[in-house]
Design a protein around this motif. Sequence first.
Motif, PDB file in Angstrom:
ATOM      1  N   GLN A   1       0.964  -1.228   0.053  1.00 61.44           N
ATOM      2  CA  GLN A   1       0.095  -0.135  -0.238  1.00 61.44           C
ATOM      3  C   GLN A   1       1.169   1.348  -0.145  1.00 61.44           C
ATOM      4  OE1 GLN A   1      -2.500  -0.915   3.359  1.00 61.44           O
ATOM      5  NE2 GLN A   1      -4.382  -0.476   2.090  1.00 61.44           N
ATOM      6  N   GLY A   2       2.091   1.212   0.936  1.00 60.59           N
ATOM      7  CA  GLY A   2       2.906   2.586   0.930  1.00 60.59           C
ATOM      8  C   GLY A   2       3.588   2.631  -0.382  1.00 60.59           C
TER       9      GLY A   2
ATOM     10  N   ALA B   1       3.554   5.996  -2.842  1.00 58.87           N
ATOM     11  CA  ALA B   1       4.587   6.264  -3.360  1.00 58.87           C
ATOM     12  C   ALA B   1       4.631   6.434  -4.946  1.00 58.87           C
ATOM     13  CB  ALA B   1       5.951   5.652  -2.638  1.00 58.87           C
ATOM     14  N   SER B   2       4.363   5.477  -5.436  1.00 60.91           N
ATOM     15  CA  SER B   2       4.274   5.650  -6.901  1.00 60.91           C
ATOM     16  C   SER B   2       3.257   6.464  -7.528  1.00 60.91           C
ATOM     17  CB  SER B   2       3.941   4.172  -7.358  1.00 60.91           C
ATOM     18  OG  SER B   2       5.249   3.096  -7.172  1.00 60.91           O
ATOM     19  N   ALA B   3       2.326   6.791  -6.807  1.00 63.11           N
ATOM     20  CA  ALA B   3       1.239   7.730  -7.408  1.00 63.11           C
ATOM     21  C   ALA B   3       1.760   9.114  -7.235  1.00 63.11           C
ATOM     22  CB  ALA B   3      -0.154   7.518  -6.687  1.00 63.11           C
ATOM     23  N   LEU B   4       2.615   9.599  -6.323  1.00 58.60           N
ATOM     24  CA  LEU B   4       2.786  10.992  -5.796  1.00 58.60           C
ATOM     25  C   LEU B   4       3.375  11.717  -6.944  1.00 58.60           C
ATOM     26  CD1 LEU B   4       4.130  10.383  -2.055  1.00 58.60           C
ATOM     27  CD2 LEU B   4       2.051  11.560  -2.845  1.00 58.60           C
ATOM     28  N   PRO B   5       4.267  11.015  -7.926  1.00 59.62           N
ATOM     29  CA  PRO B   5       4.887  12.078  -9.015  1.00 59.62           C
ATOM     30  C   PRO B   5       3.880  12.373 -10.061  1.00 59.62           C
ATOM     31  CG  PRO B   5       6.303   9.998  -8.678  1.00 59.62           C
ATOM     32  CD  PRO B   5       5.014   9.887  -7.487  1.00 59.62           C
ATOM     33  N   ARG B   6       2.765  11.734 -10.140  1.00 63.48           N
ATOM     34  CA  ARG B   6       1.693  12.083 -11.044  1.00 63.48           C
ATOM     35  C   ARG B   6       0.840  13.363 -10.443  1.00 63.48           C
ATOM     36  NH1 ARG B   6       1.181   6.262 -11.262  1.00 63.48           N
ATOM     37  NH2 ARG B   6      -0.437   6.211  -9.868  1.00 63.48           N
ATOM     38  N   LEU B   7       0.938  13.365  -9.108  1.00 61.06           N
ATOM     39  CA  LEU B   7       0.515  14.610  -8.420  1.00 61.06           C
ATOM     40  C   LEU B   7       1.652  15.943  -8.132  1.00 61.06           C
ATOM     41  CD1 LEU B   7      -1.395  12.899  -5.223  1.00 61.06           C
ATOM     42  CD2 LEU B   7      -2.454  13.737  -7.807  1.00 61.06           C
ATOM     43  N   GLY B   8       2.571  15.668  -8.896  1.00 61.08           N
ATOM     44  CA  GLY B   8       3.634  16.629  -8.858  1.00 61.08           C
ATOM     45  C   GLY B   8       4.533  16.523  -7.725  1.00 61.08           C
ATOM     46  N   VAL B   9       4.394  15.333  -6.844  1.00 60.78           N
ATOM     47  CA  VAL B   9       5.182  15.511  -5.675  1.00 60.78           C
ATOM     48  C   VAL B   9       6.324  14.525  -6.096  1.00 60.78           C
ATOM     49  CG1 VAL B   9       5.201  14.667  -3.232  1.00 60.78           C
ATOM     50  CG2 VAL B   9       3.228  15.752  -4.141  1.00 60.78           C
ATOM     51  N   ASP B  10       7.504  14.948  -5.994  1.00 55.07           N
ATOM     52  CA  ASP B  10       8.628  14.410  -6.527  1.00 55.07           C
ATOM     53  C   ASP B  10       9.809  14.279  -5.515  1.00 55.07           C
ATOM     54  OD1 ASP B  10       7.962  14.117  -9.052  1.00 55.07           O
ATOM     55  OD2 ASP B  10       8.599  16.048  -9.571  1.00 55.07           O
TER      56      ASP B  10
ATOM     57  N   THR C   1      10.578  10.060  -0.682  1.00 53.27           N
ATOM     58  CA  THR C   1      11.402   8.817  -1.110  1.00 53.27           C
ATOM     59  C   THR C   1      10.629   7.250  -0.592  1.00 53.27           C
ATOM     60  OG1 THR C   1      12.597   9.033   1.080  1.00 53.27           O
ATOM     61  CG2 THR C   1      13.500   9.996  -1.011  1.00 53.27           C
ATOM     62  N   SER C   2       9.896   7.397   0.357  1.00 52.42           N
ATOM     63  CA  SER C   2       9.096   6.108   1.059  1.00 52.42           C
ATOM     64  C   SER C   2       7.819   6.769   1.673  1.00 52.42           C
ATOM     65  CB  SER C   2      10.116   5.766   1.930  1.00 52.42           C
ATOM     66  OG  SER C   2       9.656   4.360   2.524  1.00 52.42           O
ATOM     67  N   VAL C   3       6.958   5.676   1.505  1.00 49.61           N
ATOM     68  CA  VAL C   3       5.577   5.841   2.152  1.00 49.61           C
ATOM     69  C   VAL C   3       5.542   4.447   2.898  1.00 49.61           C
ATOM     70  CG1 VAL C   3       3.139   6.283   2.076  1.00 49.61           C
ATOM     71  CG2 VAL C   3       4.850   7.607   0.499  1.00 49.61           C
ATOM     72  N   ARG C   4       4.995   4.573   4.242  1.00 49.85           N
ATOM     73  CA  ARG C   4       4.534   3.334   4.999  1.00 49.85           C
ATOM     74  C   ARG C   4       3.272   3.760   5.455  1.00 49.85           C
ATOM     75  NH1 ARG C   4       7.620  -1.024   4.567  1.00 49.85           N
ATOM     76  NH2 ARG C   4       7.084  -1.561   6.785  1.00 49.85           N
ATOM     77  N   ILE C   5       2.258   2.625   5.200  1.00 53.19           N
ATOM     78  CA  ILE C   5       0.870   2.778   5.672  1.00 53.19           C
ATOM     79  C   ILE C   5       0.590   1.935   6.921  1.00 53.19           C
ATOM     80  CG2 ILE C   5      -1.657   2.420   5.138  1.00 53.19           C
ATOM     81  CD1 ILE C   5      -0.417   4.274   3.148  1.00 53.19           C
ATOM     82  N   GLY C   6      -0.021   2.534   8.084  1.00 52.66           N
ATOM     83  CA  GLY C   6      -0.207   1.891   9.347  1.00 52.66           C
ATOM     84  C   GLY C   6      -1.602   2.095   9.779  1.00 52.66           C
TER      85      GLY C   6
ATOM     86  N   ALA D   1       9.289   6.870  14.459  1.00 49.42           N
ATOM     87  CA  ALA D   1      10.034   7.353  13.474  1.00 49.42           C
ATOM     88  C   ALA D   1       9.136   8.504  13.104  1.00 49.42           C
ATOM     89  CB  ALA D   1       9.756   6.426  12.158  1.00 49.42           C
ATOM     90  N   GLU D   2      10.125   9.623  12.578  1.00 48.09           N
ATOM     91  CA  GLU D   2       9.498  11.004  12.268  1.00 48.09           C
ATOM     92  C   GLU D   2       8.353  10.771  11.182  1.00 48.09           C
ATOM     93  OE1 GLU D   2      11.152  12.825  14.655  1.00 48.09           O
ATOM     94  OE2 GLU D   2      10.066  14.127  13.542  1.00 48.09           O
ATOM     95  N   ALA D   3       7.500  11.365  11.422  1.00 54.25           N
ATOM     96  CA  ALA D   3       6.074  11.154  10.727  1.00 54.25           C
ATOM     97  C   ALA D   3       6.010  11.545   9.164  1.00 54.25           C
ATOM     98  CB  ALA D   3       5.156  11.935  11.486  1.00 54.25           C
ATOM     99  N   PRO D   4       4.996  10.718   8.371  1.00 55.02           N
ATOM    100  CA  PRO D   4       3.795  11.329   7.929  1.00 55.02           C
ATOM    101  C   PRO D   4       2.836  11.001   8.410  1.00 55.02           C
ATOM    102  CG  PRO D   4       5.128   9.611   6.556  1.00 55.02           C
ATOM    103  CD  PRO D   4       5.810   9.819   7.678  1.00 55.02           C
ATOM    104  N   ALA D   5       2.738  10.307   9.412  1.00 58.02           N
ATOM    105  CA  ALA D   5       1.633  10.026  10.362  1.00 58.02           C
ATOM    106  C   ALA D   5       1.482  11.159  11.422  1.00 58.02           C
ATOM    107  CB  ALA D   5       1.692   8.597  11.110  1.00 58.02           C
TER     108      ALA D   5
END
Length: 96
Positions: free
Chosen positions: A18-19, A23-32, A35-40, A92-96
């Motif tokens: 899922q993460g 992460a693979s979809a973000l460049p299509r939104l202009g977010v480059d 480097t990594s996304v983890r889902i919890g 760990a420092e967030a995106p959460a």
Amino acid sequence: MARVVVDVMLKPEILDPQGQAVASALPRLGVDDVTSVRIGRRIEIEFAGEPDLDRAREIADKLLANPVIEDFTLHVDGSVETESDSQESEPAEAPA
């Protein structure tokens, strides 16, 4: 009422499809620059009176997390209380 928050995350060595999909979809939104996304998961447990951390730890360990592939962290009033692998460390420092 006292609230204990349980954050459940896959262990770092476990693949997170899922993460990776996010992460693979973000460049299509202009977010480059991600480097990594983890889902919890986040679970909130409310206790009458004082929070029972031992009971919350037991609930998380036996019901909410799979200890083979997941770690969990307990939070009370925004402070980290414990981790499932019994190591005292900061989350760990967030995106959460």
